[in-house]
Motif scaffolding. Sequence first.
Motif, PDB file in Angstrom:
ATOM      1  N   ILE A 206       0.821  -1.208   0.000  1.00 19.76           N
ATOM      2  CA  ILE A 206       0.000   0.000   0.000  1.00 19.76           C
ATOM      3  C   ILE A 206       0.857   1.261   0.000  1.00 19.76           C
ATOM      4  N   ILE A 207       1.888   1.271   0.839  1.00 20.17           N
ATOM      5  CA  ILE A 207       2.658   2.495   1.055  1.00 20.17           C
ATOM      6  C   ILE A 207       3.472   2.891  -0.169  1.00 20.17           C
ATOM      7  N   VAL A 210       1.171   5.079  -2.284  1.00 20.03           N
ATOM      8  CA  VAL A 210       0.884   6.324  -1.572  1.00 20.03           C
ATOM      9  C   VAL A 210       2.092   7.255  -1.603  1.00 20.03           C
ATOM     10  N   SER A 284       2.944   9.163   4.772  1.00 16.21           N
ATOM     11  CA  SER A 284       2.589   8.015   3.927  1.00 16.21           C
ATOM     12  C   SER A 284       2.153   6.832   4.778  1.00 16.21           C
ATOM     13  N   SER A 288      -1.486   5.128   4.644  1.00 17.57           N
ATOM     14  CA  SER A 288      -1.539   3.693   4.334  1.00 17.57           C
ATOM     15  C   SER A 288      -2.308   2.936   5.409  1.00 17.57           C
TER      16      SER A 288
END
Length: 370
Positions: A206-207, A210, A284, A288
Amino acid sequence: MVIKSLELSNFRNFQLLDMNFDKKTNILYGDNAQGKTNILEAIYLCATTRSHRGTKDKDIVAFEEQEAHIRIFLDKKGDEVRIDMHLRKNGSKGIAIDGQKLKRASQLLGVMNVVFFSPEDLSIIKNGPAERRRFVDMELCQLDPVYLRDLNSYNKIVNQRNRLLKDISFQPELAGTLDVWDMQLAGYAKRIIRRRTAFAQELDSIIREVHESLSGGKERLEVIYEPHVKEDEIEDRMKKNRERDIRLKQTTTGPHRDDFAFAANGIDIRRFGSQGQQRTAALSLKLSEIELVKRVTKDTPLLLLDDVLSELDSSRQNYLLNSIGDVQTIVTCTGLDEFVNSRFEINRVFHVSKGQVAVQTRNGHPEDCQ
């Protein structure tokens, strides 16, 4: 998930409070030390059973009072949920959901998922490993009840083993009983390592996206789990370090010494990153966290922003505000001026002063919440 209302009595500087929130964006503004953060603290307590400040229950109860109460009404996927928390200066807290008393405070975790973001969180990347472990553990405990049980059991065994290690210095014959504790500790440690490994991989996926957007495509951020000991090596390492443990009177091997690395374009920013890189990575991480809760729970968390916008530059502010989307948000700030030139849609405004909260109406006149 949406918090509909909050009721407080004898909580910090609030003798009595009853406030209703908008399902989107809520602003709490006022001078410092008036009670804005206390409201967020009450909400966080009802989500995690503990204060984000690390404060003991007895210090939360108002001066010269013996008890404090929190009541929250939630709208959770169309169902109303009531959380009641009873704090005592002398004694453990009492918690009930929809009027049913919980046997253990840990049963509350996961009922209300929150993401809390404060200026202190901007240092999570550069701070010590304990801060990063605390972040991971708190998130996993809200999302995974099995992990919560394993972590609680592991921590209890570590504490019991440490007490035994201290007793061995006076009674050396007790050393033989370490085998029983080591076997139990290793079992829970392996499960924790496996779950943290999976969590780091999920967070990493996810990060990256982002952070790439937040950095304008200039950086690729990775989350790397750094277990203190590998899952298949823990028994051997514990045996090897036993004499040292006895000498130091503490358990020196296990996931209570894990860490998590953050690498931007392959560089460990814990040690070599600029302050700007570290702050962007922390932002971030929080964004996330919101997405991770959505994926796991199939619901939105509650976002609490405690005076954090003033710590971010305009580009990071805009990115954060534009990323909130459908998440109910409660923001504290000292004034409303900082929102004038932003694209931040404000749905309800509260003015907080000396333990009193008033709703700012559209005509600008305040109305007491009580």
